[in-house]
Every structure is written in structure tokens, then in C-alpha cells.
Design a protein around this motif. Structure first.
Motif, PDB file in Angstrom:
ATOM      1  N   ARG A   4       0.845  -1.195   0.000  1.00 37.06           N
ATOM      2  CA  ARG A   4       0.000   0.000   0.000  1.00 37.06           C
ATOM      3  C   ARG A   4       0.873   1.235   0.000  1.00 37.06           C
ATOM      4  O   ARG A   4       1.966   1.235   0.530  1.00 37.06           O
ATOM      5  CB  ARG A   4      -0.911   0.027   1.211  1.00 37.06           C
ATOM      6  CG  ARG A   4      -1.832  -1.150   1.166  1.00 37.06           C
ATOM      7  CD  ARG A   4      -2.992  -0.950   2.020  1.00 37.06           C
ATOM      8  NE  ARG A   4      -3.805  -2.157   1.897  1.00 37.06           N
ATOM      9  CZ  ARG A   4      -4.855  -2.379   2.596  1.00 37.06           C
ATOM     10  NH1 ARG A   4      -5.272  -1.507   3.451  1.00 37.06           N
ATOM     11  NH2 ARG A   4      -5.539  -3.472   2.440  1.00 37.06           N
ATOM     12  N   MET A  21      -8.985   1.710  -7.689  1.00 37.85           N
ATOM     13  CA  MET A  21     -10.091   2.123  -6.856  1.00 37.85           C
ATOM     14  C   MET A  21     -11.400   2.060  -7.646  1.00 37.85           C
ATOM     15  O   MET A  21     -11.429   2.335  -8.831  1.00 37.85           O
ATOM     16  CB  MET A  21      -9.824   3.565  -6.446  1.00 37.85           C
ATOM     17  CG  MET A  21     -10.422   3.907  -5.153  1.00 37.85           C
ATOM     18  SD  MET A  21      -9.740   5.372  -4.426  1.00 37.85           S
ATOM     19  CE  MET A  21      -9.666   4.669  -2.819  1.00 37.85           C
ATOM     20  N   ALA A  33      -7.171   9.468  -4.578  1.00 39.46           N
ATOM     21  CA  ALA A  33      -7.452   8.453  -3.566  1.00 39.46           C
ATOM     22  C   ALA A  33      -7.078   9.005  -2.202  1.00 39.46           C
ATOM     23  O   ALA A  33      -6.133   9.778  -2.076  1.00 39.46           O
ATOM     24  CB  ALA A  33      -6.658   7.196  -3.864  1.00 39.46           C
ATOM     25  N   SER A  35      -7.784   6.708   0.987  1.00 37.97           N
ATOM     26  CA  SER A  35      -7.375   5.554   1.782  1.00 37.97           C
ATOM     27  C   SER A  35      -8.101   4.307   1.327  1.00 37.97           C
ATOM     28  O   SER A  35      -9.140   4.365   0.675  1.00 37.97           O
ATOM     29  CB  SER A  35      -7.670   5.796   3.264  1.00 37.97           C
ATOM     30  OG  SER A  35      -9.065   5.863   3.481  1.00 37.97           O
ATOM     31  N   GLU A  36      -7.526   3.175   1.705  1.00 36.01           N
ATOM     32  CA  GLU A  36      -8.180   1.891   1.497  1.00 36.01           C
ATOM     33  C   GLU A  36      -7.873   1.028   2.702  1.00 36.01           C
ATOM     34  O   GLU A  36      -6.729   0.940   3.141  1.00 36.01           O
ATOM     35  CB  GLU A  36      -7.689   1.199   0.237  1.00 36.01           C
ATOM     36  CG  GLU A  36      -8.388  -0.132   0.001  1.00 36.01           C
ATOM     37  CD  GLU A  36      -7.881  -0.838  -1.228  1.00 36.01           C
ATOM     38  OE1 GLU A  36      -6.658  -0.905  -1.417  1.00 36.01           O
ATOM     39  OE2 GLU A  36      -8.719  -1.332  -1.993  1.00 36.01           O
ATOM     40  N   GLU A  40     -13.289  -0.757   3.447  1.00 32.79           N
ATOM     41  CA  GLU A  40     -13.743   0.446   2.742  1.00 32.79           C
ATOM     42  C   GLU A  40     -12.593   1.142   2.025  1.00 32.79           C
ATOM     43  O   GLU A  40     -11.442   0.972   2.395  1.00 32.79           O
ATOM     44  CB  GLU A  40     -14.369   1.432   3.730  1.00 32.79           C
ATOM     45  CG  GLU A  40     -15.543   0.865   4.467  1.00 32.79           C
ATOM     46  CD  GLU A  40     -16.021   1.759   5.595  1.00 32.79           C
ATOM     47  OE1 GLU A  40     -17.209   1.689   5.908  1.00 32.79           O
ATOM     48  OE2 GLU A  40     -15.213   2.514   6.170  1.00 32.79           O
ATOM     49  N   GLU A  41     -12.972   1.930   1.032  1.00 38.75           N
ATOM     50  CA  GLU A  41     -12.021   2.791   0.343  1.00 38.75           C
ATOM     51  C   GLU A  41     -12.638   4.173   0.229  1.00 38.75           C
ATOM     52  O   GLU A  41     -13.853   4.310   0.147  1.00 38.75           O
ATOM     53  CB  GLU A  41     -11.668   2.230  -1.040  1.00 38.75           C
ATOM     54  CG  GLU A  41     -12.850   2.089  -1.971  1.00 38.75           C
ATOM     55  CD  GLU A  41     -12.516   1.364  -3.263  1.00 38.75           C
ATOM     56  OE1 GLU A  41     -11.414   0.812  -3.389  1.00 38.75           O
ATOM     57  OE2 GLU A  41     -13.382   1.364  -4.155  1.00 38.75           O
ATOM     58  N   THR A  42     -11.806   5.200   0.273  1.00 37.53           N
ATOM     59  CA  THR A  42     -12.297   6.570   0.162  1.00 37.53           C
ATOM     60  C   THR A  42     -11.475   7.325  -0.860  1.00 37.53           C
ATOM     61  O   THR A  42     -10.278   7.066  -1.046  1.00 37.53           O
ATOM     62  CB  THR A  42     -12.236   7.328   1.509  1.00 37.53           C
ATOM     63  OG1 THR A  42     -10.893   7.341   1.974  1.00 37.53           O
ATOM     64  CG2 THR A  42     -13.149   6.710   2.542  1.00 37.53           C
ATOM     65  N   CYS A  43     -12.132   8.263  -1.513  1.00 37.37           N
ATOM     66  CA  CYS A  43     -11.458   9.120  -2.478  1.00 37.37           C
ATOM     67  C   CYS A  43     -12.120  10.493  -2.464  1.00 37.37           C
ATOM     68  O   CYS A  43     -13.223  10.664  -1.957  1.00 37.37           O
ATOM     69  CB  CYS A  43     -11.511   8.527  -3.882  1.00 37.37           C
ATOM     70  SG  CYS A  43     -13.151   8.531  -4.647  1.00 37.37           S
ATOM     71  N   LYS A  55     -17.063   7.377  -0.213  1.00 40.74           N
ATOM     72  CA  LYS A  55     -16.668   6.203   0.566  1.00 40.74           C
ATOM     73  C   LYS A  55     -17.448   5.015   0.043  1.00 40.74           C
ATOM     74  O   LYS A  55     -18.660   5.102  -0.162  1.00 40.74           O
ATOM     75  CB  LYS A  55     -16.976   6.449   2.038  1.00 40.74           C
ATOM     76  CG  LYS A  55     -16.474   5.388   2.967  1.00 40.74           C
ATOM     77  CD  LYS A  55     -16.686   5.843   4.412  1.00 40.74           C
ATOM     78  CE  LYS A  55     -15.880   5.016   5.365  1.00 40.74           C
ATOM     79  NZ  LYS A  55     -16.017   5.517   6.739  1.00 40.74           N
ATOM     80  N   VAL A  58     -15.187  -2.093  -0.212  1.00 44.00           N
ATOM     81  CA  VAL A  58     -14.357  -2.789  -1.196  1.00 44.00           C
ATOM     82  C   VAL A  58     -15.096  -4.047  -1.633  1.00 44.00           C
ATOM     83  O   VAL A  58     -16.032  -4.513  -0.964  1.00 44.00           O
ATOM     84  CB  VAL A  58     -12.944  -3.120  -0.645  1.00 44.00           C
ATOM     85  CG1 VAL A  58     -12.183  -1.850  -0.331  1.00 44.00           C
ATOM     86  CG2 VAL A  58     -13.021  -4.029   0.554  1.00 44.00           C
TER      87      VAL A  58
END
Length: 125
Positions: A4, A21, A33, A35-36, A40-43, A55, A58
Motif C-alpha cells: 500500500r 479504486m 485516492a 485511503s483503502e 472500505e475505500e475513500t477518495c 466512501k 471494497v
């Protein structure tokens, strides 16, 4: 964690771990981006009016009922708070990329950055 990277200011094909993503919902363009995690992943995404945080669950978490329930609870809580002590919920839903929530982007220092800069404990009051 292994594999990562911290992504800042990358284009629409951001990769945090080994997979790209999931794009934001229709009407929004991926900016960068954030976080992942394991669920969950956020951008940051750009809509017609403003930048927002998108948000999503995944792919692996989309099949987990407890992850979906926790995500739904987060949407409900953000909506109930109405921007008090938390970002404002812009919208939420589900599309081909799974469930998502869009919330107000609050610019500033992250908790990680704050703790790296100032090692004093946060005051709970």
C-alpha cells in the motif's frame, strides 16, 4: 501495510493496493485516492458543485452482511448528525460499484498528520 502507498494528488486511475479504486458514482469524477482499508475505500471526487469524499465498501466486503449493515448505520448516523461534529452527508446509494456515500470534504490536517506533528494526547473535553 505491505503493498500500500499513500496516494496524494494522483489522477483518475489511482491504485492504493493491488487493484484500482472503484470509481465514484455517476456524475462524479475521481480526483485523488484517500485511503483503502480491509472493508472500505475513500477518495475525493468532483461533482458539478463541489469536491466531496466518496466512501465505498471494497469488493470483498460487499458480500459481508455485517459490513453492509455497518455501512448503512454510518449513512444513517451521518444523516442524523446533519453536519454537526461530522461532515455533512451529501448523498448515499448503490450502483454497479456497490454501496457508496458522498460526504462533505473537510480540508485540513488528518488525525495521522496531527499525531505525527504533535505527540501530545488529544484532549477529550
Amino acid at each position: 501495510p505491505k503493498g500500500r502507498t499513500e496516494n496524494q494528488h494522483h489522477g483518475p486511475r489511482c491504485t492504493i493496493a493491488s487493484a484500482p479504486m472503484t470509481p465514484p458514482p455517476s456524475g462524479y469524477e475521481l480526483v485523488r485516492a484517500l485511503s483503502e482499508g480491509p472493508l472500505e475505500e475513500t477518495c475525493v471526487a468532483r461533482g458539478s458543485d463541489a469536491l466531496v469524499v466518496c466512501k465505498r465498501l471494497v469488493a470483498a466486503a460487499r458480500a459481508m452482511p455485517e459490513a453492509r449493515a455497518a455501512f448503512t448505520d454510518e449513512v444513517t448516523l451521518l444523516g442524523a448528525l446533519g453536519g454537526r461534529a461530522a461532515p455533512t452527508l451529501v448523498s448515499a446509494g448503490e450502483d454497479d460499484g456497490g454501496p457508496y456515500l458522498l460526504m462533505e470534504l473537510v480540508e485540513g490536517e488528518s488525525l495521522r498528520e496531527h499525531l505525527a506533528r504533535d505527540e501530545r494526547p488529544l484532549d477529550a473535553e
